[in-house]
Structures are given as structure tokens and as C-alpha cells.
Scaffold this active site. Structure first.
Site, PDB file in Angstrom:
ATOM      1  N   ASP A   1       0.829  -1.209   0.000  1.00  0.00           N
ATOM      2  CA  ASP A   1       0.000   0.000   0.000  1.00  0.00           C
ATOM      3  C   ASP A   1       0.863   1.259   0.000  1.00  0.00           C
ATOM      4  O   ASP A   1       2.084   1.187   0.154  1.00  0.00           O
ATOM      5  CB  ASP A   1      -0.961  -0.006   1.210  1.00  0.00           C
TER       6      ASP A   1
ATOM      7  N   ASN B   1      -6.738  -3.290  14.749  1.00  0.00           N
ATOM      8  CA  ASN B   1      -8.143  -3.581  14.427  1.00  0.00           C
ATOM      9  C   ASN B   1      -8.282  -4.770  13.473  1.00  0.00           C
ATOM     10  O   ASN B   1      -9.351  -5.007  12.920  1.00  0.00           O
ATOM     11  CB  ASN B   1      -8.818  -2.332  13.829  1.00  0.00           C
TER      12      ASN B   1
ATOM     13  N   HIS C   1      -6.735  -5.147  10.571  1.00  0.00           N
ATOM     14  CA  HIS C   1      -6.570  -4.884   9.130  1.00  0.00           C
ATOM     15  C   HIS C   1      -5.316  -5.549   8.577  1.00  0.00           C
ATOM     16  O   HIS C   1      -4.359  -5.812   9.309  1.00  0.00           O
ATOM     17  CB  HIS C   1      -6.605  -3.377   8.824  1.00  0.00           C
TER      18      HIS C   1
ATOM     19  N   GLU D   1      -9.375  -2.124   5.848  1.00  0.00           N
ATOM     20  CA  GLU D   1      -9.936  -1.916   7.170  1.00  0.00           C
ATOM     21  C   GLU D   1     -11.138  -2.851   7.365  1.00  0.00           C
ATOM     22  O   GLU D   1     -11.641  -3.442   6.400  1.00  0.00           O
ATOM     23  CB  GLU D   1     -10.366  -0.446   7.307  1.00  0.00           C
TER      24      GLU D   1
HETATM   25  P1  PGA Z   1       2.842  -1.954  12.584  1.00  0.00           P
HETATM   26  O1  PGA Z   1       1.649  -1.907  11.545  1.00  0.00           O
HETATM   27  O2  PGA Z   1       3.797  -2.987  12.100  1.00  0.00           O
HETATM   28  O3  PGA Z   1       3.418  -0.576  12.542  1.00  0.00           O
HETATM   29  O4  PGA Z   1       2.261  -2.309  13.915  1.00  0.00           O
HETATM   30  C1  PGA Z   1       1.071  -3.077  11.098  1.00  0.00           C
HETATM   31  C2  PGA Z   1      -0.148  -2.768  10.269  1.00  0.00           C
HETATM   32  O5  PGA Z   1      -0.836  -1.777  10.536  1.00  0.00           O
HETATM   33  O6  PGA Z   1      -0.430  -3.546   9.365  1.00  0.00           O
END
Ligand code: PGA
Length: 249
Positions: free
Chosen positions: A71, A140, A142, A147
């Protein structure tokens, strides 16, 4: 649905990084022209450092590798220090012999997002699909910027970020405050991710424990996007003890 997800629990985040980096090095050793999928965020940083170290130490060349990222923030160009293109150059691409022109990150400044996203999907197909894709998981649940509520067959598209994602990306690790975080992103879809031949999801820290437990042991549901990996034929979660602490088994 208990699903097919294989679980590997490590004592520390360093061990998580070693395991995951080992999988990538093995993949490239066995197939030098591999198509790899990468992710951004705090979690994979140690893995990328370890991939760079092992690539030099074990003389495994990434010169024939093609890569795709999950992304990119909408509105940021690749020179912006919070863009995911910048992150990937800084954390990995500048430290291995991958060819820049073989690294694909969605263009957050594309004039026509739908065209950019379709071209990305087409490019993945044209190189034969992704062999191994590393994923993180949001608090959450995702995956990429899919999301909660994202459909299982979603493809690369322009999406809105939830408040929870905006807040967790502005906790001082990345953006300084929530106002600076873009509200939208270009994200590969859950369908795009599920098409990869092999998936490895990393999670570390107690904040991820709920999302991990729901993804592995909860319902197969768009409410927890990572649960939509349960029926993938080759998906491994590499966890530290904290992120695995709410798993029943
Ligand atoms: P993070 O993010 O590795 O910074 O915890 C993971 C994500 O949001 O997919």
C-alpha cells in the site's frame, strides 16, 4: 473456522525477524527470480535488517527479484519521508542488490487512482503472481489498508483509513500527530493478497494479541480482515509470546 493458518511462536521479536528473514532468503536462494511482496510499519523493520545482513553474509542476490508493496498513502510522493516508497528504500532496498526498477510501490500521487490500481493488479499477474508476501496486522485486524468491512474479493483501490489506524500511525513512531496522517491510501485488496502463493504475517507486542486471536480463532469475517486468510493454502503467522498470548491453543 479454525482454518489452515500455521502458527509459529517465538520468544522475542528478534527471533520473529530471524525466522521470517530466513524464509525470504530461502525463497530467493531456491528461485532467484522470485516475486516478493513487502509490507511497511514497525513490525517488519527488524526482518528487513536481517534480510539485508543474510543476503550479504550468505551471498544471496536479489538482482532478479521483482517486488510489490502492499500500500501507499494517498497524496504523498515517494520522496516524502513518511511515504512507503521512502520507507522501503531506507529500510531494505538500499541495502540489498534489488534493482530499483523491479520494485513496485503504488504511486500515491497518481493522477487517476483507478488506472494506477488496475495497472498494479495487471503487473502482478504479468509477472506470474507473488511467491511470498509478508504482512503485518493492525490493532483492528486490518491487513494492508483493508480496514474492517473490506470484502474478501477486494482488489487494489483507493480506500479511507479508520480513526484507529490514523491514531496508531501518529503515536510518535511515524507521524507526529493525527492531523498529519493522510486520510486515504491506495491499497492492494484482500483478494490481491490471497492470490499470493505463500503468506507470512508477523505480529509482535501485546497490543496485537486481540487481533491475532480473532484472526486465527474467530469467525471468517470481513469484520477482522486478517481472518480472511484462514482458508489460504499456505499462510503462516510468526508471533512473539506477547502477541500470541490470547490464543487458546
Ligand atoms: P505496525 O503496523 O507494524 O506498525 O504495527 C502493522 C499494520 O498496521 O499492518
Amino acid at each position: 473456522m479454525a482454518g489452515n493458518i500455521k502458527i509459529v511462536v517465538c520468544k522475542t521479536s528478534e527471533e520473529v525477524a530471524k525466522k521470517c528473514a530466513g524464509m525470504f532468503i530461502e525463497q530467493v536462494r531456491n528461485k532467484p527470480a522470485s516475486v516478493l511482496g513487502f509490507a511497511t510499519g514497525s513490525t517488519p523493520e527488524k526482518t528487513y535488517a536481517e534480510i539485508a545482513r543474510l543476503s550479504k553474509a550468505e551471498k544471496v542476490s536479489f538482482a532478479k527479484v521483482t517486488s510489490f508493496n502492499l500500500d501507499e498513502y494517498w497524496g504523498l510522493d515517494g520522496d516524502h519521508d513518511q511515504s512507503y516508497r521512502y520507507f522501503m528504500n531506507d529500510k531494505l532496498f538500499n541495502h540489498i542488490d534489488i534493482r530499483t526498477w523491479n520494485t513496485n510501490v503504488l504511486n500515491g500521487k497518481a493522477r487517476f487512482p483507478a488506472v494506477e490500481c488496475q495497472a498494479y493488479e495487471d503487473k502482478i499477474v504479468s509477472v506470474g503472481g507473488v511467491d511470498l508476501w509478508i504482512l503485518g496486522i493492525g490493532n483492528n485486524g486490518h491487513i494492508a489498508f483493508n480496514e474492517p468491512g473490506s470484502p474478501v474479493d477486494s482488489r487494489t483501490r483507493l480506500v479511507s483509513l479508520t480513526q484507529s489506524t490514523i491514531e496508531s500511525n501518529s503515536d510518535g513512531r511515524f507521524f507526529k500527530n493525527a492531523n498529519e496522517v493522510p486520510r486515504c491510501a491506495l491499497s492492494t485488496g484482500i483478494g490481491t493478497i490471497r492470490d499470493a502463493k505463500k503468506l507470512v504475517l508477523l505480529a509482535t507486542g501485546a497490543k496485537k494479541a486481540d487481533a491475532v486471536a480473532k484472526a486465527v480463532e474467530g469467525a471468517f469475517s470481513p469484520d477482522v480482515p486478517a481472518s480472511l486468510l484462514q482458508d489460504h493454502p499456505d499462510c503462516t503467522f510468526i508471533l512473539d509470546t506477547d502477541s500470541a498470548s490470547k490464543l487458546k491453543k
